[in-house]
Design a protein around this motif. Structure first.
Motif, PDB file in Angstrom:
ATOM      1  N   ALA A 130       0.778  -1.280   0.074  1.00 35.73           N
ATOM      2  CA  ALA A 130      -0.105  -0.067  -0.066  1.00 35.73           C
ATOM      3  C   ALA A 130       1.018   1.173   0.096  1.00 35.73           C
ATOM      4  O   ALA A 130       0.442   2.219  -0.639  1.00 35.73           O
ATOM      5  CB  ALA A 130      -0.997   0.078   1.354  1.00 35.73           C
ATOM      6  N   LYS A 131       1.975   1.297   0.664  1.00 37.38           N
ATOM      7  CA  LYS A 131       3.133   2.466   0.636  1.00 37.38           C
ATOM      8  C   LYS A 131       3.985   2.451  -0.470  1.00 37.38           C
ATOM      9  O   LYS A 131       4.628   3.207  -0.768  1.00 37.38           O
ATOM     10  CB  LYS A 131       4.002   2.355   1.735  1.00 37.38           C
ATOM     11  CG  LYS A 131       2.925   2.379   3.346  1.00 37.38           C
ATOM     12  CD  LYS A 131       3.885   2.241   4.444  1.00 37.38           C
ATOM     13  CE  LYS A 131       3.440   2.228   5.392  1.00 37.38           C
ATOM     14  NZ  LYS A 131       4.602   2.050   6.696  1.00 37.38           N
ATOM     15  N   HIS A 132       3.438   1.602  -1.585  1.00 38.16           N
ATOM     16  CA  HIS A 132       4.241   1.360  -2.841  1.00 38.16           C
ATOM     17  C   HIS A 132       5.842   1.163  -2.282  1.00 38.16           C
ATOM     18  O   HIS A 132       6.821   1.257  -3.134  1.00 38.16           O
ATOM     19  CB  HIS A 132       4.329   2.667  -3.595  1.00 38.16           C
ATOM     20  CG  HIS A 132       3.053   3.113  -3.956  1.00 38.16           C
ATOM     21  ND1 HIS A 132       2.402   2.323  -4.825  1.00 38.16           N
ATOM     22  CD2 HIS A 132       2.212   4.282  -3.694  1.00 38.16           C
ATOM     23  CE1 HIS A 132       1.319   2.915  -5.077  1.00 38.16           C
ATOM     24  NE2 HIS A 132       1.090   3.971  -4.337  1.00 38.16           N
ATOM     25  N   ALA A 133       6.088   0.439  -1.269  1.00 38.82           N
ATOM     26  CA  ALA A 133       7.423  -0.206  -0.794  1.00 38.82           C
ATOM     27  C   ALA A 133       7.380  -1.795  -1.039  1.00 38.82           C
ATOM     28  O   ALA A 133       6.271  -2.528  -0.745  1.00 38.82           O
ATOM     29  CB  ALA A 133       7.591   0.082   0.746  1.00 38.82           C
ATOM     30  N   ALA A 134       8.302  -2.132  -1.883  1.00 40.99           N
ATOM     31  CA  ALA A 134       8.240  -3.781  -1.713  1.00 40.99           C
ATOM     32  C   ALA A 134       8.536  -4.259  -0.373  1.00 40.99           C
ATOM     33  O   ALA A 134       9.500  -3.954   0.298  1.00 40.99           O
ATOM     34  CB  ALA A 134       9.573  -3.987  -2.902  1.00 40.99           C
ATOM     35  N   PRO A 135       7.905  -5.413  -0.242  1.00 40.79           N
ATOM     36  CA  PRO A 135       8.307  -6.465   0.912  1.00 40.79           C
ATOM     37  C   PRO A 135       9.796  -7.141   0.834  1.00 40.79           C
ATOM     38  O   PRO A 135      10.049  -7.044  -0.439  1.00 40.79           O
ATOM     39  CB  PRO A 135       7.201  -7.205   0.840  1.00 40.79           C
ATOM     40  CG  PRO A 135       6.846  -7.451  -0.350  1.00 40.79           C
ATOM     41  CD  PRO A 135       6.675  -6.057  -0.967  1.00 40.79           C
ATOM     42  N   ALA A 136      10.358  -7.230   1.930  1.00 45.26           N
ATOM     43  CA  ALA A 136      11.546  -7.648   1.604  1.00 45.26           C
ATOM     44  C   ALA A 136      11.372  -9.160   1.053  1.00 45.26           C
ATOM     45  O   ALA A 136      10.725 -10.017   1.487  1.00 45.26           O
ATOM     46  CB  ALA A 136      12.265  -8.090   3.180  1.00 45.26           C
ATOM     47  N   ALA A 137      12.427  -9.445   0.113  1.00 49.25           N
ATOM     48  CA  ALA A 137      12.137 -10.698  -0.594  1.00 49.25           C
ATOM     49  C   ALA A 137      13.600 -10.805  -1.512  1.00 49.25           C
ATOM     50  O   ALA A 137      14.248  -9.846  -1.756  1.00 49.25           O
ATOM     51  CB  ALA A 137      11.199 -10.689  -1.657  1.00 49.25           C
ATOM     52  N   VAL A 138      13.686 -12.140  -1.515  1.00 50.36           N
ATOM     53  CA  VAL A 138      15.227 -12.595  -2.448  1.00 50.36           C
ATOM     54  C   VAL A 138      14.690 -13.364  -3.433  1.00 50.36           C
ATOM     55  O   VAL A 138      13.950 -14.348  -3.300  1.00 50.36           O
ATOM     56  CB  VAL A 138      15.807 -13.479  -1.335  1.00 50.36           C
ATOM     57  CG1 VAL A 138      17.162 -13.921  -2.230  1.00 50.36           C
ATOM     58  CG2 VAL A 138      16.490 -12.561  -0.131  1.00 50.36           C
ATOM     59  N   SER A 183      15.794  -9.665  10.629  1.00 49.24           N
ATOM     60  CA  SER A 183      14.622 -10.384  10.795  1.00 49.24           C
ATOM     61  C   SER A 183      14.401 -11.275   9.408  1.00 49.24           C
ATOM     62  O   SER A 183      13.748 -12.446   9.325  1.00 49.24           O
ATOM     63  CB  SER A 183      13.329  -9.587  11.027  1.00 49.24           C
ATOM     64  OG  SER A 183      13.306  -8.840   9.736  1.00 49.24           O
ATOM     65  N   ASP A 184      15.092 -10.853   8.308  1.00 48.99           N
ATOM     66  CA  ASP A 184      15.074 -11.800   7.338  1.00 48.99           C
ATOM     67  C   ASP A 184      16.322 -12.181   6.701  1.00 48.99           C
ATOM     68  O   ASP A 184      16.352 -12.559   5.452  1.00 48.99           O
ATOM     69  CB  ASP A 184      14.291 -11.089   6.165  1.00 48.99           C
ATOM     70  CG  ASP A 184      14.491  -9.693   5.832  1.00 48.99           C
ATOM     71  OD1 ASP A 184      15.752  -9.495   6.010  1.00 48.99           O
ATOM     72  OD2 ASP A 184      13.769  -9.078   5.263  1.00 48.99           O
ATOM     73  N   ALA A 198      20.916 -15.849   3.516  1.00 47.71           N
ATOM     74  CA  ALA A 198      21.725 -16.716   3.626  1.00 47.71           C
ATOM     75  C   ALA A 198      21.422 -17.959   2.926  1.00 47.71           C
ATOM     76  O   ALA A 198      22.478 -18.601   2.456  1.00 47.71           O
ATOM     77  CB  ALA A 198      21.728 -17.184   5.160  1.00 47.71           C
ATOM     78  N   ALA A 199      20.328 -18.303   2.837  1.00 50.90           N
ATOM     79  CA  ALA A 199      19.980 -19.520   2.036  1.00 50.90           C
ATOM     80  C   ALA A 199      20.139 -19.199   0.334  1.00 50.90           C
ATOM     81  O   ALA A 199      20.522 -20.175  -0.145  1.00 50.90           O
ATOM     82  CB  ALA A 199      18.261 -19.854   2.387  1.00 50.90           C
ATOM     83  N   ALA A 200      19.760 -18.046  -0.212  1.00 50.06           N
ATOM     84  CA  ALA A 200      20.173 -18.016  -1.302  1.00 50.06           C
ATOM     85  C   ALA A 200      21.650 -17.908  -1.663  1.00 50.06           C
ATOM     86  O   ALA A 200      21.977 -18.685  -2.588  1.00 50.06           O
ATOM     87  CB  ALA A 200      19.505 -16.640  -1.944  1.00 50.06           C
ATOM     88  N   LEU A 201      22.473 -17.324  -0.759  1.00 50.94           N
ATOM     89  CA  LEU A 201      23.930 -17.374  -0.814  1.00 50.94           C
ATOM     90  C   LEU A 201      24.532 -18.777  -1.051  1.00 50.94           C
ATOM     91  O   LEU A 201      25.368 -19.348  -1.637  1.00 50.94           O
ATOM     92  CB  LEU A 201      24.505 -16.206  -0.132  1.00 50.94           C
ATOM     93  CG  LEU A 201      24.327 -15.094  -0.588  1.00 50.94           C
ATOM     94  CD1 LEU A 201      24.860 -14.137   0.584  1.00 50.94           C
ATOM     95  CD2 LEU A 201      24.708 -14.507  -1.845  1.00 50.94           C
TER      96      LEU A 201
END
Length: 164
Positions: free
Chosen positions: A25-33, A53-54, A59-62
């Motif tokens: 709603a704030k036009h900000a992207a939620p934290a995602a990888v 927090s994320d 770590a999992a992606a790397l």
């Protein structure tokens, strides 16, 4: 392309959906990888604000890139990184460098907030940083060897004796 959102199955669904809905709603992207492969290179894209927090997503992606891999971390859609995420990037870069791999960053010139973070934390000096996607892919597909040389260096006191 895989998109991973922070989710803990022990929390009620509304606790997960509400922050994501408010960020959208704030036009900000939620934290995602997001992770995909391009020309034999593992590309990890960070979206939104990343903090402790994320950090497990990063770590999992790397970790999924493997030993000796060539990894491009795209920070073009990232709005903020905390020191935990910066530390993960630097330690993964060291680990890959020791195995003959590489970790490089993509920060476009228009991402002034990410450039400020990269300069203040030393991330821009520790890891090779590119401003265009094409330059980053060209650098990672080059054949230069990144393994550290296996040189035996004399100890500190031995070097002192040989100085004069």
């Amino acid at each position: 392309m895989d998109t991973v959102l922070p989710f803990n199955s022990a929390t009620p669904a509304n606790l997960v959906r509400d922050p994501i809905a408010s960020a959208i709603a704030k036009h900000a992207a939620p934290a995602a990888v997001e992770q995909h492969a391009e020309a034999g290179i593992s590309v990890v894209e960070l979206v939104g604000e990343h903090d402790l927090s994320d950090s497990h997503l990063l770590a999992a992606a790397l970790r999924g890139s493997g030993h000796g891999a060539r990894v491009l971390v795209d920070l073009s859609r990232c709005t903020c990184l905390d020191l935990c995420s910066v530390g993960r990037l630097i330690s993964t870069g060291k680990r890959l460098h020791a195995c003959g791999g590489r970790l490089e960053l993509l920060i476009p010139l228009e991402a002034s907030a990410m450039w400020a973070i990269a300069r203040r934390t030393g991330l821009a000096t520790r890891l090779m940083t590119h401003t265009t996607h094409e330059a980053a892919i060209a650098s990672l597909t080059s054949d230069r060897d990144e393994r550290p040389p296996a040189l035996k260096r004399p100890g500190f006191f031995r070097r002192l004796r040989h100085v004069g």
